[in-house]
Design a protein around this motif. Structure first.
Motif, mmCIF file in Angstrom:
data_model
loop_
_atom_site.group_PDB
_atom_site.id
_atom_site.type_symbol
_atom_site.label_atom_id
_atom_site.label_comp_id
_atom_site.label_asym_id
_atom_site.label_seq_id
_atom_site.Cartn_x
_atom_site.Cartn_y
_atom_site.Cartn_z
ATOM 1 N N GLY A 1 -41.396 5.130 -25.230
ATOM 2 C CA GLY A 1 -40.689 6.036 -26.116
ATOM 3 C C GLY A 1 -39.330 6.496 -25.615
ATOM 4 O O GLY A 1 -38.612 7.216 -26.316
ATOM 5 N N THR A 2 -38.941 6.079 -24.397
ATOM 6 C CA THR A 2 -37.648 6.472 -23.826
ATOM 7 C C THR A 2 -36.683 5.297 -23.898
ATOM 8 O O THR A 2 -37.047 4.165 -23.575
ATOM 9 N N THR A 3 -35.453 5.555 -24.331
ATOM 10 C CA THR A 3 -34.430 4.515 -24.446
ATOM 11 C C THR A 3 -33.504 4.558 -23.239
ATOM 12 O O THR A 3 -32.981 5.624 -22.872
ATOM 13 N N TYR A 4 -33.307 3.392 -22.623
ATOM 14 C CA TYR A 4 -32.418 3.264 -21.459
ATOM 15 C C TYR A 4 -31.291 2.293 -21.811
ATOM 16 O O TYR A 4 -31.525 1.228 -22.394
ATOM 17 N N THR A 5 -30.069 2.662 -21.436
ATOM 18 C CA THR A 5 -28.906 1.800 -21.679
ATOM 19 C C THR A 5 -28.197 1.416 -20.383
ATOM 20 O O THR A 5 -27.107 0.843 -20.423
ATOM 21 N N ASN A 6 -28.838 1.726 -19.235
ATOM 22 C CA ASN A 6 -28.205 1.461 -17.938
ATOM 23 C C ASN A 6 -28.912 0.363 -17.156
ATOM 24 O O ASN A 6 -28.665 0.200 -15.960
ATOM 25 N N ILE A 7 -29.803 -0.391 -17.827
ATOM 26 C CA ILE A 7 -30.631 -1.354 -17.091
ATOM 27 C C ILE A 7 -30.137 -2.786 -17.283
ATOM 28 O O ILE A 7 -29.893 -3.514 -16.314
ATOM 29 N N VAL A 8 -30.015 -3.204 -18.537
ATOM 30 C CA VAL A 8 -29.637 -4.588 -18.845
ATOM 31 C C VAL A 8 -28.228 -4.603 -19.429
ATOM 32 O O VAL A 8 -27.976 -3.950 -20.447
ATOM 33 N N PRO A 9 -27.297 -5.333 -18.795
ATOM 34 C CA PRO A 9 -25.950 -5.446 -19.369
ATOM 35 C C PRO A 9 -25.991 -6.218 -20.682
ATOM 36 O O PRO A 9 -26.675 -7.233 -20.807
ATOM 37 N N ALA A 10 -25.279 -5.732 -21.692
ATOM 38 C CA ALA A 10 -25.326 -6.338 -23.020
ATOM 39 C C ALA A 10 -24.582 -7.664 -23.053
ATOM 40 O O ALA A 10 -23.536 -7.819 -22.422
ATOM 41 N N ILE A 11 -25.148 -8.608 -23.778
ATOM 42 C CA ILE A 11 -24.497 -9.897 -24.013
ATOM 43 C C ILE A 11 -24.011 -9.995 -25.450
ATOM 44 O O ILE A 11 -22.914 -10.470 -25.718
#
Length: 372
Positions: free
Chosen positions: A231-241
Motif C-alpha cells: 500500500g506504500t508508493t516508492y519513487t526512489n527505487i527503480v529509475p524510470a525508463i
C-alpha cells in the motif's frame, strides 16, 4: 515391544538450510534411542514456514495417523510442529484421536499436569517469536525500500542489479523505450513481439518474447519509476525508463482497445469459417450421381450412403427422428410416426418394402435409375 514413532522435521527458507534437517533428524534419532522408540518413518518439509498448514508432508503425516501405524511423532522442538497455538491444538487433537502423541526431542516435557503447562508456555513463546520475526522482516523490507535497495524477486528486462540497487541497462533500456513508443503509436503487441524475436532479442531468462511477457512489461509500473509495496508508493527505487511515453490512463485505454480488436478479429474469423462456399451445379450433380449409380450390394456402401446424408437418428417409443446433413448448425429433421414404424417392421420381416433402402431413397429423391 518398542513403541513405534515417526519423525517430523522442517526448515524455513529464510534462515535455515538442508543442514538444519540433518541436525533435527540426528537429535530425534538420539531421543528415540534413549527412550526405546522404534522409528518407522520420516516426514520432512523443506523451505516451508511453520505458520502455515500448507505443508504437504506434515498433512500426509496427520492423514497417515489414521492407519495406526505409529504411536508417537517426534519433533526437534515444538515450534517445528506448529508456530501458532490454534494449529498446534487442532492437529494435536487429530493425532490424539488416532492415539498418537507429539514428543519434543530437546524440550523435557512430562506427561503430568506441569507438562501441560510447560507445553502451553513453549507454544505461546513459539507463536510470539514467529509474530516478532514477521514484524522484523516487514520492518526490514520497508527500511530497505526507503533506502532504494533491491529486496529480491525476478529481474526486469531493461535493468541490472548492481550493489543491491536497480540500474538501467542502456542496451535493453533502448529496446524497452522502442517497445513503449511503438505501442503508444498504435502498433499491435503481436507485431512488436514478432519484430523482437526476428531481431533475436531475448528476455532476462534467455527465452523469446511472447505477447504475455510483453503485456507484463507494458503493465509494470516500475518502468515508470514507481514501486508499490503493502500500500506504500516508492519513487526512489527503480529509475524510470518509459516515464512520459505511455501514461497509466493511456496504457489502460490501449490495452482495452487491443483486447476489443482481438475479440473482433476472432468473431470475424469464426464468421468466415461458418460461411460455406456453395457448390456449383456441376459439382452438386457429380456428388449426387456418385450415390445414385451405386448398387449398395454390401454394408460398406450402405454405411457410406447413410453417413454422408444422415447426421443422427433419435429413437423414441412412438416415433423416430432422422436429422439430415443439410447444415452443420441446423440439420433438417424428419419424423417417422407409428405407421411409418409399422412399415419399417414389415420391411425387417419380409424385406419387400423399398422405402428404407438406399435404392428406394435414390429412386424417390435422386431422380431414379437414369440419373439426375
Amino acid at each position: 515391544m518398542n513403541k513405534r514413532a515417526v519423525i517430523y522435521a522442517r526448515f524455513s527458507s529464510h534462515t535455515q538450510t538442508e543442514q538444519s534437517i540433518e541436525g533435527q533428524l540426528r537429535e530425534c534419532y538420539d531421543y528415540a534411542k534413549h527412550h526405546d522408540l522404534f522409528i518407522v518413518g520420516e516426514y520432512i518439509d523443506r523451505a516451508l514456514t511453520g505458520t502455515t498448514d500448507k505443508r504437504p508432508n506434515f498433512l500426509q503425516m496427520i492423514d497417515d495417523s489414521k492407519k495406526k501405524t505409529f504411536d508417537y511423532v517426534i519433533v526437534y522442538q515444538l515450534d517445528r510442529f506448529a508456530r501458532n497455538r490454534y494449529d498446534s491444538a487442532n492437529y494435536k487433537a487429530k493425532l490424539k484421536k488416532n492415539c498418537v502423541r507429539v514428543l519434543s526431542a530437546k524440550e523435557n516435557i512430562t506427561e503430568d499436569a506441569s507438562g501441560i503447562l510447560i507445553e502451553g508456555v513453549l507454544e505461546s513463546m513459539a507463536e510470539y517469536y514467529s509474530a516478532e520475526l514477521s514484524q522484523k522482516v516487514r520492518r526490514g523490507i520497508r527500511e530497505s525500500l526507503s533506502k532504494g535497495y533491491f529486496i529480491g524477486g525476478y529481474k526486469l528486462f531493461g535493468y541490472d542489479i548492481v550493489d543491491k540497487r536497480w540500474t538501467i541497462n542502456p542496451i535493453e533500456a533502448s529496446i524497452v523505450k522502442d517497445m513503449f513508443e511503438r505501442y503508444k503509436n498504435g502498433e499491435k503487441a503481436k507485431s512488436i513481439v514478432n519484430r523482437l524475436n526476428e531481431m533475436g532479442v531475448h528476455n532476462k531468462s534467455g527465452a523469446k518474447f511472447t505477447v504475455n511477457s510483453f503485456a507484463k512489461i507494458i503493465r509494470n509500473s516500475k518502468y515508470m519509476g514507481v514501486v508499490i509495496s503493502n500500500g506504500t508508493t516508492y519513487t526512489n527505487i527503480v529509475p524510470a525508463i518509459a516515464a512520459g511515453i505511455v501514461t497509466k490512463s493511456t496504457k489502460e485505454k490501449l490495452l482495452a482497445l487491443e483486447q476489443q480488436n482481438d475479440e473482433l478479429e476472432s468473431k470475424i474469423a469464426v464468421e468466415k469459417a461458418r460461411q460455406i462456399q456453395p457448390f456449383d451445379v456441376d459439382k452438386l450433380r457429380a456428388f449426387l450421381n456418385y450415390f445414385a449409380r451405386k448398387q449398395y450390394a454390401n454394408d460398406e456402401e450402405k454405411n457410406e450412403f447413410f453417413n454422408s446424408f444422415i447426421y443422427r437418428v433419435v429413437l423414441f417409443d412412438d416415433c423416430v427422428y432422422i436429422f439430415y446433413n443439410t447444415s452443420p448448425q441446423t440439420p433438417t429433421k424428419f419424423k417417422l410416426d407409428k405407421s411409418d414404424l409399422t412399415e419399417l417392421r414389415e420391411y425387417r420381416k419380409n424385406r419387400k418394402s423399398t422405402r428404407f433402402q438406399p435404392l428406394g431413397f435414390k429412386s424417390g429423391a435422386l431422380g431414379g435409375e437414369t440419373g439426375i
